[in-house]
Every structure is written in structure tokens, then in C-alpha cells.
Write a protein that holds these residues in place. Structure first.
Motif, mmCIF file in Angstrom:
data_model
loop_
_atom_site.group_PDB
_atom_site.id
_atom_site.type_symbol
_atom_site.label_atom_id
_atom_site.label_comp_id
_atom_site.label_asym_id
_atom_site.label_seq_id
_atom_site.Cartn_x
_atom_site.Cartn_y
_atom_site.Cartn_z
ATOM 1 N N GLU A 56 0.834 -1.207 0.000
ATOM 2 C CA GLU A 56 0.000 0.000 0.000
ATOM 3 C C GLU A 56 0.867 1.254 0.000
ATOM 4 N N TRP A 57 1.914 1.238 0.829
ATOM 5 C CA TRP A 57 2.809 2.401 0.889
ATOM 6 C C TRP A 57 3.471 2.606 -0.470
ATOM 7 N N GLN A 58 3.828 1.514 -1.128
ATOM 8 C CA GLN A 58 4.446 1.618 -2.450
ATOM 9 C C GLN A 58 3.462 2.211 -3.463
ATOM 10 N N GLN A 59 2.171 1.876 -3.346
ATOM 11 C CA GLN A 59 1.158 2.478 -4.217
ATOM 12 C C GLN A 59 1.137 3.994 -4.056
ATOM 13 N N ILE A 60 1.247 4.455 -2.821
ATOM 14 C CA ILE A 60 1.279 5.899 -2.556
ATOM 15 C C ILE A 60 2.537 6.510 -3.173
ATOM 16 N N LEU A 61 3.688 5.869 -2.944
ATOM 17 C CA LEU A 61 4.948 6.376 -3.494
ATOM 18 C C LEU A 61 4.914 6.386 -5.025
ATOM 19 N N ASP A 62 4.344 5.352 -5.609
ATOM 20 C CA ASP A 62 4.231 5.295 -7.070
ATOM 21 C C ASP A 62 3.343 6.421 -7.595
ATOM 22 N N GLY A 63 2.271 6.721 -6.874
ATOM 23 C CA GLY A 63 1.391 7.821 -7.264
ATOM 24 C C GLY A 63 2.110 9.152 -7.225
ATOM 25 N N VAL A 64 2.890 9.375 -6.169
ATOM 26 C CA VAL A 64 3.672 10.611 -6.061
ATOM 27 C C VAL A 64 4.694 10.668 -7.197
ATOM 28 N N ALA A 65 5.394 9.567 -7.427
ATOM 29 C CA ALA A 65 6.434 9.528 -8.462
ATOM 30 C C ALA A 65 5.866 9.798 -9.851
ATOM 31 N N ALA A 66 4.639 9.365 -10.095
ATOM 32 C CA ALA A 66 4.017 9.592 -11.397
ATOM 33 C C ALA A 66 3.791 11.075 -11.656
ATOM 34 N N GLY A 67 3.810 11.879 -10.592
ATOM 35 C CA GLY A 67 3.633 13.326 -10.731
ATOM 36 C C GLY A 67 4.810 14.010 -11.397
ATOM 37 N N ASN A 68 5.990 13.378 -11.403
ATOM 38 C CA ASN A 68 7.175 13.892 -12.093
ATOM 39 C C ASN A 68 7.402 15.387 -11.836
ATOM 40 N N HIS A 86 -4.773 15.373 -0.844
ATOM 41 C CA HIS A 86 -5.729 14.566 -0.082
ATOM 42 C C HIS A 86 -6.602 13.726 -1.012
ATOM 43 N N LYS A 87 -7.065 14.320 -2.111
ATOM 44 C CA LYS A 87 -7.881 13.570 -3.074
ATOM 45 C C LYS A 87 -7.043 12.519 -3.788
ATOM 46 N N GLN A 88 -5.794 12.853 -4.098
ATOM 47 C CA GLN A 88 -4.910 11.920 -4.784
ATOM 48 C C GLN A 88 -4.631 10.686 -3.936
ATOM 49 N N LEU A 89 -4.460 10.851 -2.631
ATOM 50 C CA LEU A 89 -4.204 9.700 -1.760
ATOM 51 C C LEU A 89 -5.320 8.672 -1.880
ATOM 52 N N ALA A 90 -6.546 9.149 -1.837
ATOM 53 C CA ALA A 90 -7.690 8.240 -1.937
ATOM 54 C C ALA A 90 -7.783 7.604 -3.322
ATOM 55 N N ALA A 91 -7.323 8.317 -4.346
ATOM 56 C CA ALA A 91 -7.329 7.753 -5.701
ATOM 57 C C ALA A 91 -6.239 6.696 -5.852
ATOM 58 N N TRP A 102 -10.677 6.490 4.837
ATOM 59 C CA TRP A 102 -9.887 7.723 4.783
ATOM 60 C C TRP A 102 -10.561 8.816 5.598
ATOM 61 N N ASN A 103 -9.762 9.617 6.282
ATOM 62 C CA ASN A 103 -10.250 10.806 6.953
ATOM 63 C C ASN A 103 -9.134 11.850 6.915
ATOM 64 N N VAL A 104 -9.456 13.073 7.227
ATOM 65 C CA VAL A 104 -8.481 14.162 7.132
ATOM 66 C C VAL A 104 -7.269 13.930 8.039
ATOM 67 N N LYS A 107 -4.887 11.374 6.413
ATOM 68 C CA LYS A 107 -4.290 11.946 5.204
ATOM 69 C C LYS A 107 -3.209 12.960 5.572
ATOM 70 N N ALA A 108 -3.493 13.797 6.553
ATOM 71 C CA ALA A 108 -2.511 14.790 6.994
ATOM 72 C C ALA A 108 -1.257 14.111 7.542
ATOM 73 N N ALA A 109 -1.439 13.016 8.266
ATOM 74 C CA ALA A 109 -0.288 12.285 8.810
ATOM 75 C C ALA A 109 0.549 11.678 7.686
ATOM 76 N N ILE A 110 -0.100 11.094 6.695
ATOM 77 C CA ILE A 110 0.641 10.503 5.578
ATOM 78 C C ILE A 110 1.456 11.570 4.852
ATOM 79 N N VAL A 111 0.850 12.720 4.600
ATOM 80 C CA VAL A 111 1.564 13.808 3.935
ATOM 81 C C VAL A 111 2.787 14.221 4.760
ATOM 82 N N ALA A 112 2.630 14.303 6.076
ATOM 83 C CA ALA A 112 3.753 14.677 6.940
ATOM 84 C C ALA A 112 4.865 13.624 6.904
ATOM 85 N N VAL A 113 4.492 12.346 6.867
ATOM 86 C CA VAL A 113 5.500 11.275 6.762
ATOM 87 C C VAL A 113 6.232 11.394 5.429
ATOM 88 N N LEU A 114 5.491 11.602 4.356
ATOM 89 C CA LEU A 114 6.116 11.744 3.037
ATOM 90 C C LEU A 114 7.090 12.927 3.020
#
Length: 136
Positions: A56-68, A86-91, A102-104, A107-114
Motif C-alpha cells: 500500500e505504501w508503495q502504491q502511494i509512493l508510485d502515485g507521487v512519483a508519477a507526478g514527475n 488529499h484527493k490523490q491519496l484516496a485515488a 480515509w479521513n483528514v 491523510k494529513a499524517a501521511i503527507v507529513a511522513v512523506l
């Protein structure tokens, strides 16, 4: 609460809830994934812990990486052309295995970890009324 070990980190979310409250939480990486505990500080969410598996964490990282090197908006009122992180995480991860959805706060915690781990960089922002933008 997570066991007190050297690998537990306590960090703060970016921005403030309602422009007033800072969000503190703790997290650690284990062989089972990234465990986020929102039961400390002001970032309480019914004492819930959220485990994101390595896949799951890799899915998030892959989503971020696709943003280039794309920027992602975090605050309300971001331009429509700029994707909301926040919307992208759920996607990127529609149904996390932890079962809490998902809740705010999570999502805020994940963004802070990233941001803490260097996946994203704080681009600008800070005070209430200023947009918070992160860049890959």
C-alpha cells in the motif's frame, strides 16, 4: 500508543486544523509496513492506529512519483488545475487494508511522513490563509 523504541518518530502535520490546532502523531516502519498512531497530541482520532502494508505504501509512493516534479495542493482553495494531495491519496489507494477508510487526520499524517522522509518537499505556505503546496 506505539511501543517506545528508537524507531518511533513523533512529528507534526503540515498546517493547522481550522487554522488553530497543530497535529502531532507518531509513526514507525516495521516489517508489516508503516504504522501511524494518531492517539497522541492534538491529532486524536479515537485512538486509532493505521497500518499501511509495504504494498500500500508503495502504491502511494508510485502515485507521487508519477507526478514527475508536479506540485500538489494541500490547503483548501487550491486552484482547480492543481491536484489536491488529499484527493490523490484516496485515488492512489482507494481501500486501505487497515479498515478505517480515509479521513483528514490520517491523510494529513501521511503527507507529513512523506515530507519527513524526503518524498515530498514543502514548497511554500505556513500561516492560515496561505496555500500549502508540496512538490515531488
Amino acid at each position: 500508543m506505539l511501543a517506545e523504541e528508537d524507531d518511533v518518530k513523533v512529528i507534526q502535520t503540515l498546517g493547522k486544523k481550522g487554522g488553530k490546532q497543530l497535529g502531532f502523531f507518531q509513526y514507525k516502519r516495521t516489517s508489516k509496513g508503516v504504522l501511524i498512531d494518531l492517539s497522541i497530541g492534538l491529532a486524536t482520532a479515537s485512538g486509532k492506529q493505521y497500518l499501511f502494508t509495504p504494498g500500500e505504501w508503495q502504491q502511494i509512493l508510485d502515485g507521487v512519483a508519477a507526478g514527475n516534479r508536479q506540485t500538489f495542493g494541500l490547503s483548501k482553495g487550491i486552484p482547480a488545475a492543481q491536484p489536491s494531495l488529499h484527493k490523490q491519496l484516496a485515488a492512489w489507494l482507494p481501500a486501505p487494508a487497515h479498515g478505517h477508510g480515509w479521513n483528514v487526520p490520517i491523510k494529513a499524517a501521511i503527507v507529513a511522513v512523506l515530507e519527513n522522509e524526503g518524498t515530498l518537499s514543502l514548497y511554500h505556505g505556513g500561516n492560515a490563509g496561505i496555500q500549502i503546496v508540496l512538490q515531488r
